[in-house]
Design a protein around this motif. Sequence first.
Motif, PDB file in Angstrom:
ATOM      1  N   MET A 181       0.818  -1.209   0.000  1.00  0.00           N
ATOM      2  CA  MET A 181       0.000   0.000   0.000  1.00  0.00           C
ATOM      3  C   MET A 181       0.857   1.266   0.000  1.00  0.00           C
ATOM      4  N   LYS A 182       0.633   2.129  -1.019  1.00  0.00           N
ATOM      5  CA  LYS A 182       1.398   3.361  -1.152  1.00  0.00           C
ATOM      6  C   LYS A 182       0.547   4.618  -0.957  1.00  0.00           C
ATOM      7  N   GLU A 183      -0.745   4.523  -1.247  1.00  0.00           N
ATOM      8  CA  GLU A 183      -1.579   5.711  -1.151  1.00  0.00           C
ATOM      9  C   GLU A 183      -2.974   5.362  -0.637  1.00  0.00           C
ATOM     10  N   ILE A 184      -3.466   6.152   0.311  1.00  0.00           N
ATOM     11  CA  ILE A 184      -4.821   6.004   0.841  1.00  0.00           C
ATOM     12  C   ILE A 184      -5.517   7.354   0.744  1.00  0.00           C
ATOM     13  N   LEU A 185      -6.677   7.361   0.097  1.00  0.00           N
ATOM     14  CA  LEU A 185      -7.473   8.576  -0.056  1.00  0.00           C
ATOM     15  C   LEU A 185      -8.832   8.343   0.599  1.00  0.00           C
ATOM     16  N   ILE A 186      -9.190   9.193   1.561  1.00  0.00           N
ATOM     17  CA  ILE A 186     -10.438   9.031   2.302  1.00  0.00           C
ATOM     18  C   ILE A 186     -11.290  10.266   2.095  1.00  0.00           C
ATOM     19  N   ASN A 187     -12.477  10.089   1.507  1.00  0.00           N
ATOM     20  CA  ASN A 187     -13.376  11.205   1.205  1.00  0.00           C
ATOM     21  C   ASN A 187     -14.597  11.195   2.114  1.00  0.00           C
TER      22      ASN A 187
ATOM     23  N   THR B 109     -16.407   9.660  13.088  1.00  0.00           N
ATOM     24  CA  THR B 109     -16.795   8.850  14.239  1.00  0.00           C
ATOM     25  C   THR B 109     -15.569   8.204  14.879  1.00  0.00           C
ATOM     26  N   HIS B 110     -15.744   7.765  16.090  1.00  0.00           N
ATOM     27  CA  HIS B 110     -14.654   7.097  16.811  1.00  0.00           C
ATOM     28  C   HIS B 110     -14.236   5.830  16.074  1.00  0.00           C
ATOM     29  N   GLU B 111     -15.213   5.086  15.557  1.00  0.00           N
ATOM     30  CA  GLU B 111     -14.909   3.841  14.846  1.00  0.00           C
ATOM     31  C   GLU B 111     -14.061   4.101  13.606  1.00  0.00           C
ATOM     32  N   GLU B 112     -14.374   5.170  12.901  1.00  0.00           N
ATOM     33  CA  GLU B 112     -13.595   5.509  11.718  1.00  0.00           C
ATOM     34  C   GLU B 112     -12.169   5.891  12.089  1.00  0.00           C
ATOM     35  N   PHE B 113     -12.022   6.608  13.171  1.00  0.00           N
ATOM     36  CA  PHE B 113     -10.690   7.007  13.619  1.00  0.00           C
ATOM     37  C   PHE B 113      -9.849   5.777  13.957  1.00  0.00           C
ATOM     38  N   ILE B 114     -10.445   4.820  14.654  1.00  0.00           N
ATOM     39  CA  ILE B 114      -9.729   3.591  15.003  1.00  0.00           C
ATOM     40  C   ILE B 114      -9.322   2.825  13.750  1.00  0.00           C
ATOM     41  N   PHE B 115     -10.216   2.802  12.762  1.00  0.00           N
ATOM     42  CA  PHE B 115      -9.915   2.086  11.525  1.00  0.00           C
ATOM     43  C   PHE B 115      -8.791   2.766  10.752  1.00  0.00           C
ATOM     44  N   ILE B 116      -8.835   4.095  10.648  1.00  0.00           N
ATOM     45  CA  ILE B 116      -7.765   4.825   9.963  1.00  0.00           C
ATOM     46  C   ILE B 116      -6.432   4.629  10.673  1.00  0.00           C
ATOM     47  N   LYS B 117      -6.484   4.626  11.982  1.00  0.00           N
ATOM     48  CA  LYS B 117      -5.264   4.380  12.763  1.00  0.00           C
ATOM     49  C   LYS B 117      -4.703   2.992  12.443  1.00  0.00           C
ATOM     50  N   TYR B 118      -5.583   2.028  12.283  1.00  0.00           N
ATOM     51  CA  TYR B 118      -5.173   0.668  11.937  1.00  0.00           C
ATOM     52  C   TYR B 118      -4.498   0.642  10.562  1.00  0.00           C
ATOM     53  N   LEU B 119      -5.112   1.350   9.588  1.00  0.00           N
ATOM     54  CA  LEU B 119      -4.515   1.404   8.251  1.00  0.00           C
ATOM     55  C   LEU B 119      -3.112   1.993   8.296  1.00  0.00           C
ATOM     56  N   LEU B 120      -2.947   3.070   9.046  1.00  0.00           N
ATOM     57  CA  LEU B 120      -1.642   3.723   9.139  1.00  0.00           C
ATOM     58  C   LEU B 120      -0.615   2.823   9.814  1.00  0.00           C
ATOM     59  N   LYS B 121      -1.032   2.141  10.835  1.00  0.00           N
ATOM     60  CA  LYS B 121      -0.110   1.297  11.597  1.00  0.00           C
ATOM     61  C   LYS B 121       0.450   0.164  10.742  1.00  0.00           C
ATOM     62  N   HIS B 122      -0.380  -0.379   9.852  1.00  0.00           N
ATOM     63  CA  HIS B 122       0.022  -1.578   9.119  1.00  0.00           C
ATOM     64  C   HIS B 122       0.449  -1.304   7.674  1.00  0.00           C
ATOM     65  N   SER B 123       0.333  -0.075   7.225  1.00  0.00           N
ATOM     66  CA  SER B 123       0.787   0.246   5.862  1.00  0.00           C
ATOM     67  C   SER B 123       2.258   0.661   5.933  1.00  0.00           C
ATOM     68  N   ASN B 124       3.120  -0.329   5.891  1.00  0.00           N
ATOM     69  CA  ASN B 124       4.552  -0.113   6.117  1.00  0.00           C
ATOM     70  C   ASN B 124       5.236   0.711   5.025  1.00  0.00           C
ATOM     71  N   ASN B 125       4.685   0.710   3.839  1.00  0.00           N
ATOM     72  CA  ASN B 125       5.309   1.424   2.713  1.00  0.00           C
ATOM     73  C   ASN B 125       4.474   2.594   2.218  1.00  0.00           C
ATOM     74  N   LEU B 126       3.573   3.084   3.068  1.00  0.00           N
ATOM     75  CA  LEU B 126       2.684   4.176   2.687  1.00  0.00           C
ATOM     76  C   LEU B 126       3.463   5.437   2.352  1.00  0.00           C
ATOM     77  N   GLU B 127       3.131   6.049   1.206  1.00  0.00           N
ATOM     78  CA  GLU B 127       3.791   7.279   0.772  1.00  0.00           C
ATOM     79  C   GLU B 127       2.890   8.494   0.847  1.00  0.00           C
ATOM     80  N   LYS B 128       1.564   8.269   0.734  1.00  0.00           N
ATOM     81  CA  LYS B 128       0.665   9.421   0.683  1.00  0.00           C
ATOM     82  C   LYS B 128      -0.677   9.092   1.336  1.00  0.00           C
TER      83      LYS B 128
END
Length: 253
Positions: free
Chosen positions: A221-227, A232-251
């Motif tokens: 995973m290199k790019e995540i776009l959220i529109n 909500t709290h649930e969305e924040f937890i999920f986004i945090k999860y994506l960030l934590k596990h996207s080891n090669n995220l660039e954007k």
Amino acid sequence: MFPDDHRKRIRFCWPLFKTCETLVALTLKGKFVLDVPGDVLFPCLKKIDLVSIVYSCDKSLTNLISGCPKLEELNVERLIRDDNLEIFKVSSPFLKRLGQMYKYKFSIEPLCIIEAHVTIDGSISKELLSCLSSAKMLALTNETIWDLTGRAYNLPVFPNLVKLEIGMDSIWDPNWLLSLLNSMPILEHITLSERLRSHYIYRNYDWKPPVEAPDCLRLNMKEILINNETGTHEEFIFIKYLLKHSNNLEKLT
């Protein structure tokens, strides 16, 4: 292009094009009545755009596609309710891009699609997904994924998919989305879109994130776009999860 005038409908004159052997792109927009005979042949046609067309019958569209042996891109926007098209049948060996497939029953033979934008108001069949499983780019809208929410564990693998856009207005279930990502091993870009319109149907979860993330998150995973998230709290937890596990995220947007 013909004006959108409910008082008039023009039958498209195919005999005019019988000598157009070099035609490579055809766009019809407006209330043309498409009545394609079985002897139509466009040997070089690679791209067709049909917008707000009225079809004489299902066979008319089938004849048009069959008469284009080198067709690579097909875009159909169904903006007229009474357009007489019930079954969308596609058989084209070189078709690579499908666009705006809206409110159709599909009959599609296995293809080599590399890009598809799919909008279906109702049930999307596993057979259709299998035909799209070779895609490199895939866009699924809210209506399309509504029926998939209970079948994420029985989806085909998308071995070539690198870019996914998915509407999340209809559901909000992080486990379902992660299950979907498990079938996309080399995914590099994901767009979560179409939120904020149906806030009253959102369910609150006491979500417990899984220990092991999908391979595409950890490795590609290199790019995540959220529109249009609702915050909500649930969305924040999920986004945090994506960030934590996207080891090669660039954007992240």
